[in-house]
Design a protein around this motif. Structure first.
Motif, PDB file in Angstrom:
ATOM      1  N   ALA A   1      -2.203   4.861  12.089  1.00 44.89           N
ATOM      2  CA  ALA A   1      -0.779   5.169  11.903  1.00 44.89           C
ATOM      3  C   ALA A   1      -0.539   6.212  10.831  1.00 44.89           C
ATOM      4  CB  ALA A   1      -0.021   3.887  11.555  1.00 44.89           C
ATOM      5  N   GLY A   2      -1.618   6.800  10.321  1.00 43.06           N
ATOM      6  CA  GLY A   2      -1.460   7.786   9.260  1.00 43.06           C
ATOM      7  C   GLY A   2      -0.962   7.176   7.967  1.00 43.06           C
TER       8      GLY A   2
ATOM      9  N   LEU B   1       0.826  -1.214   0.000  1.00 42.79           N
ATOM     10  CA  LEU B   1       0.000   0.000   0.000  1.00 42.79           C
ATOM     11  C   LEU B   1       0.855   1.257   0.000  1.00 42.79           C
ATOM     12  CD1 LEU B   1      -2.586   1.670   0.286  1.00 42.79           C
ATOM     13  CD2 LEU B   1      -2.533   1.174   2.747  1.00 42.79           C
ATOM     14  N   ALA B   2       1.818   1.318   0.882  1.00 45.98           N
ATOM     15  CA  ALA B   2       2.667   2.516   0.971  1.00 45.98           C
ATOM     16  C   ALA B   2       3.374   2.776  -0.358  1.00 45.98           C
ATOM     17  CB  ALA B   2       3.685   2.359   2.097  1.00 45.98           C
ATOM     18  N   GLY B   3       3.847   1.710  -1.001  1.00 42.69           N
ATOM     19  CA  GLY B   3       4.515   1.879  -2.272  1.00 42.69           C
ATOM     20  C   GLY B   3       3.581   2.357  -3.374  1.00 42.69           C
ATOM     21  N   LEU B   4       2.370   1.794  -3.414  1.00 46.69           N
ATOM     22  CA  LEU B   4       1.405   2.205  -4.435  1.00 46.69           C
ATOM     23  C   LEU B   4       0.944   3.640  -4.218  1.00 46.69           C
ATOM     24  CD1 LEU B   4      -0.758  -1.026  -4.755  1.00 46.69           C
ATOM     25  CD2 LEU B   4       0.884  -0.128  -6.422  1.00 46.69           C
ATOM     26  N   MET B   5       0.817   4.048  -2.971  1.00 41.41           N
ATOM     27  CA  MET B   5       0.440   5.430  -2.689  1.00 41.41           C
ATOM     28  C   MET B   5       1.547   6.386  -3.116  1.00 41.41           C
ATOM     29  SD  MET B   5      -1.456   5.183   1.016  1.00 41.41           S
ATOM     30  CE  MET B   5      -1.622   6.965   1.074  1.00 41.41           C
TER      31      MET B   5
ATOM     32  N   THR C   1       5.746   5.571  13.527  1.00 41.27           N
ATOM     33  CA  THR C   1       4.521   4.810  13.740  1.00 41.27           C
ATOM     34  C   THR C   1       4.482   4.248  15.156  1.00 41.27           C
ATOM     35  OG1 THR C   1       4.281   4.295  11.405  1.00 41.27           O
ATOM     36  CG2 THR C   1       3.211   2.794  12.945  1.00 41.27           C
ATOM     37  N   TYR C   2       5.605   3.740  15.637  1.00 42.59           N
ATOM     38  CA  TYR C   2       5.671   3.265  17.021  1.00 42.59           C
ATOM     39  C   TYR C   2       5.483   4.425  17.990  1.00 42.59           C
ATOM     40  CZ  TYR C   2       7.654  -0.902  14.842  1.00 42.59           C
ATOM     41  OH  TYR C   2       7.857  -2.012  14.061  1.00 42.59           O
ATOM     42  N   ASP C   3       6.122   5.554  17.693  1.00 38.57           N
ATOM     43  CA  ASP C   3       5.980   6.726  18.558  1.00 38.57           C
ATOM     44  C   ASP C   3       4.516   7.153  18.654  1.00 38.57           C
ATOM     45  OD1 ASP C   3       8.712   6.801  18.959  1.00 38.57           O
ATOM     46  OD2 ASP C   3       9.079   8.359  17.451  1.00 38.57           O
TER      47      ASP C   3
END
Length: 235
Positions: free
Chosen positions: A145-146, A69-73, A155-157
């Motif tokens: 996680a935005g 997903l992150a890559g496609l976005m 993301t952990y923060d």
């Protein structure tokens, strides 16, 4: 090597954090393979690529950006809601209820969370099918996680800040060692969930993380048994 739970090293834990896929249910159920197939189909349709080319690109995106997903976005500005809905349209009957896991989770002192790169709907359906949904205080998903996936430090923060969790007071259970690097640095105890007998039925070599072994405190191929051992030693 499969570790026996050392209760003394978990006595301080107030918050129990669990990844979802291939962690709360075992690898051999093969549930995630359905999502994997859906992601390949999505890439194939989006870019009009043959299946094998789409799969190669999917894995490239996964490795570079943390999730397909992150890559496609990043590269194609896709609609994240559309992607998440389509790839999680799967058959959850592949999972069977796990009463032993539910009992072990309920026996743990403190709060329990699901922290996943999937979406909330997928997490809820999975946990409900396992019979453990009501055992968790909250689900932190990719939307919360935005849309920035693990293992990104921010993301952990974000997760820790939202729930006011102190790293040294928490433990994280994950099936990918690279996703334990940041938790380990934050002071969390880390537990790697591996396939039964270390023989995954569908995992590929690109998913394995021997370079991140230093981030792992414990290893188990039986989450329910590991947690049950902790609970039993507290009794």
């Amino acid at each position: 090597m499969i570790d026996r739970p050392d209760a003394a090293r978990f006595a301080h834990v107030k918050d129990w954090v669990f990844d979802l896929d291939n962690t709360l249910y075992p690898h051999h159920t093969n549930l995630f393979s359905q999502i994997d197939v859906k992601m390949t189909a999505y890439v194939s349709e989006l870019l009009t690529l043959p299946r094998e080319e789409a799969r190669t690109l999917q894995k490239e995106l996964y490795l570079k950006y943390g999730t397909t997903l992150a890559g496609l976005m990043q590269r194609h500005k896709i609609d994240s809601d559309d992607f998440l809905e389509k790839v999680h349209d799967i058959d959850y009957s592949w999972l069977t209820p796990d009463p032993a896991l539910g009992s072990a989770i309920r026996a743990l002192p403190g709060r329990k969370f699901i922290f996943t790169n999937g979406n909330r709907g997928h997490a809820e359906r999975t946990a409900r099918q396992l019979g453990i949904l009501d055992d968790f205080d909250d689900i932190f998903d990719i939307v919360a996680a935005g849309l920035t996936p693990k293992p990104a430090p921010e993301t952990y923060d974000r997760f820790l800040a939202l729930h006011r969790i102190a790293g040294p007071d928490a433990v994280m259970f994950e099936d990918l060692a690279r996703n334990l690097v940041v938790p380990k640095a934050l002071g969390m105890t880390t537990v790697l969930i591996v396939p039964r007998n270390f023989e995954p039925t569908f995992s590929e070599i690109w998913e394995r993380d021997p370079a991140f072994d230093d981030a792992v405190d414990f290893v188990t191929d039986d989450l329910a048994g590991f947690l049950g051992g902790l609970a039993g030693s507290r009794a």
